[in-house]
Scaffold this motif. Structure first.
Motif, PDB file in Angstrom:
ATOM      1  N   PRO A 127     -27.797  -7.889 -10.481  1.00  0.00           N
ATOM      2  CA  PRO A 127     -26.358  -8.074 -10.698  1.00  0.00           C
ATOM      3  C   PRO A 127     -25.854  -7.365 -11.957  1.00  0.00           C
ATOM      4  O   PRO A 127     -24.712  -6.899 -11.987  1.00  0.00           O
ATOM      5  CB  PRO A 127     -26.221  -9.592 -10.832  1.00  0.00           C
TER       6      PRO A 127
ATOM      7  N   PHE B 243     -23.905  -4.071 -12.027  1.00  0.00           N
ATOM      8  CA  PHE B 243     -22.480  -4.030 -11.683  1.00  0.00           C
ATOM      9  C   PHE B 243     -21.564  -4.081 -12.911  1.00  0.00           C
ATOM     10  O   PHE B 243     -20.357  -3.917 -12.783  1.00  0.00           O
ATOM     11  CB  PHE B 243     -22.141  -5.148 -10.689  1.00  0.00           C
TER      12      PHE B 243
ATOM     13  N   HIS C 114      -8.100  -8.969  -0.828  1.00  0.00           N
ATOM     14  CA  HIS C 114      -7.417 -10.259  -0.723  1.00  0.00           C
ATOM     15  C   HIS C 114      -7.730 -11.075  -1.965  1.00  0.00           C
ATOM     16  O   HIS C 114      -8.782 -10.912  -2.563  1.00  0.00           O
ATOM     17  CB  HIS C 114      -7.886 -11.022   0.509  1.00  0.00           C
TER      18      HIS C 114
ATOM     19  N   SER D 211     -13.129 -11.755 -16.626  1.00  0.00           N
ATOM     20  CA  SER D 211     -14.143 -12.722 -17.067  1.00  0.00           C
ATOM     21  C   SER D 211     -15.485 -12.524 -16.352  1.00  0.00           C
ATOM     22  O   SER D 211     -16.501 -13.064 -16.777  1.00  0.00           O
ATOM     23  CB  SER D 211     -13.651 -14.152 -16.824  1.00  0.00           C
TER      24      SER D 211
ATOM     25  N   THR E 271     -17.359 -17.250 -18.300  1.00  0.00           N
ATOM     26  CA  THR E 271     -16.902 -16.929 -16.946  1.00  0.00           C
ATOM     27  C   THR E 271     -16.563 -18.201 -16.187  1.00  0.00           C
ATOM     28  O   THR E 271     -15.489 -18.332 -15.599  1.00  0.00           O
ATOM     29  CB  THR E 271     -18.003 -16.162 -16.194  1.00  0.00           C
TER      30      THR E 271
ATOM     31  N   LEU F 268     -12.921 -19.261 -14.695  1.00  0.00           N
ATOM     32  CA  LEU F 268     -12.761 -19.498 -13.256  1.00  0.00           C
ATOM     33  C   LEU F 268     -12.313 -20.935 -12.995  1.00  0.00           C
ATOM     34  O   LEU F 268     -11.450 -21.191 -12.158  1.00  0.00           O
ATOM     35  CB  LEU F 268     -14.073 -19.203 -12.514  1.00  0.00           C
TER      36      LEU F 268
ATOM     37  N   TYR G  25     -12.001 -18.423   0.844  1.00  0.00           N
ATOM     38  CA  TYR G  25     -12.526 -17.362  -0.019  1.00  0.00           C
ATOM     39  C   TYR G  25     -13.506 -16.481   0.746  1.00  0.00           C
ATOM     40  O   TYR G  25     -13.600 -15.291   0.495  1.00  0.00           O
ATOM     41  CB  TYR G  25     -13.225 -17.956  -1.253  1.00  0.00           C
TER      42      TYR G  25
ATOM     43  N   LYS H 218     -11.380 -14.354   3.236  1.00  0.00           N
ATOM     44  CA  LYS H 218     -10.625 -13.309   2.534  1.00  0.00           C
ATOM     45  C   LYS H 218     -11.543 -12.324   1.821  1.00  0.00           C
ATOM     46  O   LYS H 218     -11.062 -11.464   1.093  1.00  0.00           O
ATOM     47  CB  LYS H 218      -9.704 -13.952   1.502  1.00  0.00           C
TER      48      LYS H 218
ATOM     49  N   ILE I 148     -13.322 -12.737  -0.694  1.00  0.00           N
ATOM     50  CA  ILE I 148     -13.331 -12.868  -2.159  1.00  0.00           C
ATOM     51  C   ILE I 148     -14.772 -13.098  -2.652  1.00  0.00           C
ATOM     52  O   ILE I 148     -15.179 -12.572  -3.677  1.00  0.00           O
ATOM     53  CB  ILE I 148     -12.385 -14.004  -2.594  1.00  0.00           C
TER      54      ILE I 148
ATOM     55  N   LYS J  75     -17.378 -11.936  -1.194  1.00  0.00           N
ATOM     56  CA  LYS J  75     -18.032 -10.635  -1.072  1.00  0.00           C
ATOM     57  C   LYS J  75     -17.679  -9.745  -2.268  1.00  0.00           C
ATOM     58  O   LYS J  75     -18.535  -9.030  -2.794  1.00  0.00           O
ATOM     59  CB  LYS J  75     -17.581  -9.971   0.232  1.00  0.00           C
ATOM     60  N   ARG J  76     -16.438  -9.799  -2.691  1.00  0.00           N
ATOM     61  CA  ARG J  76     -16.005  -9.016  -3.859  1.00  0.00           C
ATOM     62  C   ARG J  76     -16.845  -9.404  -5.090  1.00  0.00           C
ATOM     63  O   ARG J  76     -17.193  -8.558  -5.899  1.00  0.00           O
ATOM     64  CB  ARG J  76     -14.515  -9.271  -4.097  1.00  0.00           C
ATOM     65  N   PHE J  77     -17.146 -10.707  -5.208  1.00  0.00           N
ATOM     66  CA  PHE J  77     -17.971 -11.168  -6.333  1.00  0.00           C
ATOM     67  C   PHE J  77     -19.377 -10.588  -6.273  1.00  0.00           C
ATOM     68  O   PHE J  77     -20.036 -10.451  -7.299  1.00  0.00           O
ATOM     69  CB  PHE J  77     -18.051 -12.703  -6.346  1.00  0.00           C
ATOM     70  N   LYS J  78     -19.837 -10.284  -5.054  1.00  0.00           N
ATOM     71  CA  LYS J  78     -21.196  -9.742  -4.896  1.00  0.00           C
ATOM     72  C   LYS J  78     -21.346  -8.383  -5.566  1.00  0.00           C
ATOM     73  O   LYS J  78     -22.450  -7.961  -5.861  1.00  0.00           O
ATOM     74  CB  LYS J  78     -21.548  -9.586  -3.409  1.00  0.00           C
ATOM     75  N   VAL J  79     -20.248  -7.657  -5.766  1.00  0.00           N
ATOM     76  CA  VAL J  79     -20.347  -6.351  -6.406  1.00  0.00           C
ATOM     77  C   VAL J  79     -19.843  -6.413  -7.856  1.00  0.00           C
ATOM     78  O   VAL J  79     -19.329  -5.454  -8.392  1.00  0.00           O
ATOM     79  CB  VAL J  79     -19.613  -5.253  -5.598  1.00  0.00           C
ATOM     80  N   THR J  80     -19.986  -7.584  -8.463  1.00  0.00           N
ATOM     81  CA  THR J  80     -19.738  -7.749  -9.899  1.00  0.00           C
ATOM     82  C   THR J  80     -21.011  -8.361 -10.499  1.00  0.00           C
ATOM     83  O   THR J  80     -21.879  -8.793  -9.756  1.00  0.00           O
ATOM     84  CB  THR J  80     -18.562  -8.714 -10.160  1.00  0.00           C
ATOM     85  N   PRO J  81     -21.108  -8.398 -11.822  1.00  0.00           N
ATOM     86  CA  PRO J  81     -22.301  -8.997 -12.420  1.00  0.00           C
ATOM     87  C   PRO J  81     -22.370 -10.513 -12.224  1.00  0.00           C
ATOM     88  O   PRO J  81     -23.380 -11.128 -12.499  1.00  0.00           O
ATOM     89  CB  PRO J  81     -22.176  -8.671 -13.915  1.00  0.00           C
ATOM     90  N   THR J  82     -21.261 -11.111 -11.761  1.00  0.00           N
ATOM     91  CA  THR J  82     -21.212 -12.567 -11.618  1.00  0.00           C
ATOM     92  C   THR J  82     -21.446 -12.977 -10.167  1.00  0.00           C
ATOM     93  O   THR J  82     -20.808 -12.437  -9.267  1.00  0.00           O
ATOM     94  CB  THR J  82     -19.840 -13.092 -12.087  1.00  0.00           C
TER      95      THR J  82
ATOM     96  N   LEU K 142     -18.210 -18.982  -8.770  1.00  0.00           N
ATOM     97  CA  LEU K 142     -16.872 -19.304  -8.283  1.00  0.00           C
ATOM     98  C   LEU K 142     -16.897 -20.637  -7.535  1.00  0.00           C
ATOM     99  O   LEU K 142     -16.009 -21.475  -7.688  1.00  0.00           O
ATOM    100  CB  LEU K 142     -16.356 -18.190  -7.366  1.00  0.00           C
TER     101      LEU K 142
ATOM    102  N   GLU L 201     -20.390 -14.028   3.475  1.00  0.00           N
ATOM    103  CA  GLU L 201     -19.330 -13.369   4.250  1.00  0.00           C
ATOM    104  C   GLU L 201     -19.586 -13.508   5.734  1.00  0.00           C
ATOM    105  O   GLU L 201     -20.675 -13.834   6.145  1.00  0.00           O
ATOM    106  CB  GLU L 201     -19.216 -11.892   3.884  1.00  0.00           C
TER     107      GLU L 201
END
Lengths: 246, 247
Positions: free
Chosen positions: A70, A73, A84, A100, B3, B7, B81, B84, B86, B88-95, B100, B247
């Protein structure tokens, strides 16, 4: 920055991506083109590790996709097609929430949103933004962590001509500072202007890769749009058939 | 931690703005408390009972907030989530998207606690409610009930491929547990047949447990409800962990 080698991925009996290979170098804007369903988004998802390829390998910032930690990223920005967000969230809240998620210093909020003309929208619900504003916000959020490499899937869909220009200029500035950009787009003027190199896909297979000028030259066509239609098999035979049957 | 805090703050702000959680989780239990207080205040629970109707109903009304957050807010938000993309979007961040979901839990936990505190305050301040049992087992049991109900919520979120299914499953879980478990309509006034059906639900077992402790009933044995609640929490969580999809 990115190596893709013999990437294949199918869904059931549909082959989405087949034996796809390409490399993207640092500081380059690389365009992945092709009609809807050509496999562009699937390719991006395999690279980012949100989909598992059937075979082949991808190496992103030196890390194989099947073992992306992770923390890598921290240096990657992503804008998926159709972003969305949680219901009722406001621009400023979404910005703070996204910022954050990263450990490293993120961009100055007002400066970044200002570049996309969104500085006055902090208190507005994201759902109340126009389609173009939402799209610009999605691109801004992908750049929030000062990434080394950014993936932009249909980055200017829904933007008016002026907004498109603004986004282009900003991306070019970032590229000149060393940012690597991988984008997908259906706008050939955008591709010609922005991309250093492109790859045109058709049915999951690479038709051609090169700089926009090389691609046009090789196709024997006059414009990028004609070259694109030539390589995606949408000009000539298919079109005439449609016209004949009509 | 930073974080999670950001959140959590965002989730709580959105929940308050959305308002249905406030309505069903805070205003409704307060309303029911007021209604019970006005109708039954200081009346004994039954002929010869040494505790009042209010004392009997209090722990049940305290759980309405748990029900509203656990069987509505949590599964609907998480399923939303996912739909939408959302998560999945978190999967391509360090978190991890799990952070969430953690924030979502915390925000609902705080809502449920506020709800219960509102019920407590109104019972004590307006209707002179006095607590007869021992506080520590009561609070422990409260969190056991919460864990059990929230685990059902996350199971619903895991089972639902989309919002439509989540909505249906939430309604199936929420309304019976709200109306038949004794949370809103006192268990004691239900016909015997309905009581039998009711006692099958984990929520009812939770209310039985909380009532037993808060009323300090001498013959009350907490073993059965505690086992049912703990098993529900364990099984639902274990199944959710296995089948949950980002997802």
């Amino acid at each position: 920055m990115l190596n893709v080698l013999n990437l294949s991925k199918s869904y059931g009996s549909t082959q989405a991506v087949k034996e796809l290979s390409f490399d993207v170098n640092k500081g380059e804007i690389f365009g992945l083109l092709g009609p809807n369903g050509a496999g562009k988004s699937t390719t991006l998802e395999c690279i980012l590790g949100t989909k598992k390829p059937d075979s082949g390998r991808t190496i992103l910032l030196g890390n194989p996709a099947d073992s992306l930690h992770p923390s890598i990223f921290e240096n990657i920005g992503v804008q998926f097609q159709d972003s969305h967000y949680p219901d009722l969230i406001r621009v400023g809240e979404l910005y703070a929430m996204t910022a954050s998620l990263y450990r490293k210093a993120t961009q100055n909020r007002d400066e970044l949103l200002g570049l996309f003309g969104l500085e006055g929208k902090i208190k507005q619900p994201v759902s109340k933004l126009s389609g173009g504003e939402r799209q610009k916000l999605a691109v801004a959020l992908a750049l929030i962590n000062n990434p080394e490499i950014v993936f932009l899937d249909e980055l200017t869909a829904g933007l008016d001509p002026r907004a498109r220009r603004e986004v282009w200029q900003y991306l070019e500035k970032l590229r000149d500072k060393g940012l690597t950009i991988i984008l997908t787009s259906h706008f050939m003027d955008e591709v010609t202007r922005l991309c250093d190199r492109i790859l045109i896909m058709q049915n999951g297979v690479a038709s051609i890769t090169g700089s926009p000028d090389e691609v046009i030259k090789q196709s024997g066509q006059k414009t990028m749009e004609d070259a694109y239609l030539y390589y995606t098999g949408e000009k000539g035979k298919y079109n005439e058939n449609i016209i004949c049957t009509v | 931690m930073r974080t999670l805090f950001v959140l959590f703050k965002t989730e709580l702000t959105l929940a308050l703005r959305e308002f249905s959680g406030v309505l069903f989780g805070m205003i409704m239990p307060l309303g029911i408390m007021m209604l019970l207080g006005i109708l039954y205040n200081n009346k004994p629970a039954f002929e010869g009972a040494d505790y009042t109707m209010m004392q009997q109903a209090f722990p049940a009304v305290m759980t309405i907030g748990i029900c509203a957050t656990g069987l509505m807010s949590i599964p609907l938000t998480i399923a939303g989530y996912r739909e939408k993309k959302i998560l999945k979007r978190f999967k391509v961040t360090p978190t991890s998207p799990a952070v969430l979901i953690g924030a979502q839990f915390l925000s609902n936990l705080v809502t449920a606690l506020i709800s219960s505190l509102i019920v407590c305050a109104s019972a004590v301040l307006v209707f002179d409610y006095s607590f007869r049992g021992s506080l520590f087992p009561f609070i422990t049991s409260y969190f056991l009930v919460l864990a059990s109900i929230y685990s059902i919520g996350i199971l619903i979120a895991s089972l639902s491929p989309n919002m439509k299914t989540a909505n249906i499953l939430c309604s199936i879980a929420y309304f019976p547990m709200l109306f038949l478990s004794g949370a809103t309509i006192p268990y004691e006034i239900m016909p015997a047949g309905l009581q039998k059906v009711s006692s099958l639900m984990p929520m009812s077992q939770g209310i039985i447990l909380l009532k037993g402790i808060s009323l300090d009933i001498p013959v009350f044995s907490p073993v059965k409800p505690v086992i049912i609640l703990a098993l529900t929490a364990l099984i639902c969580t274990a199944v959710s962990v296995r089948i949950f999809r980002w997802e």
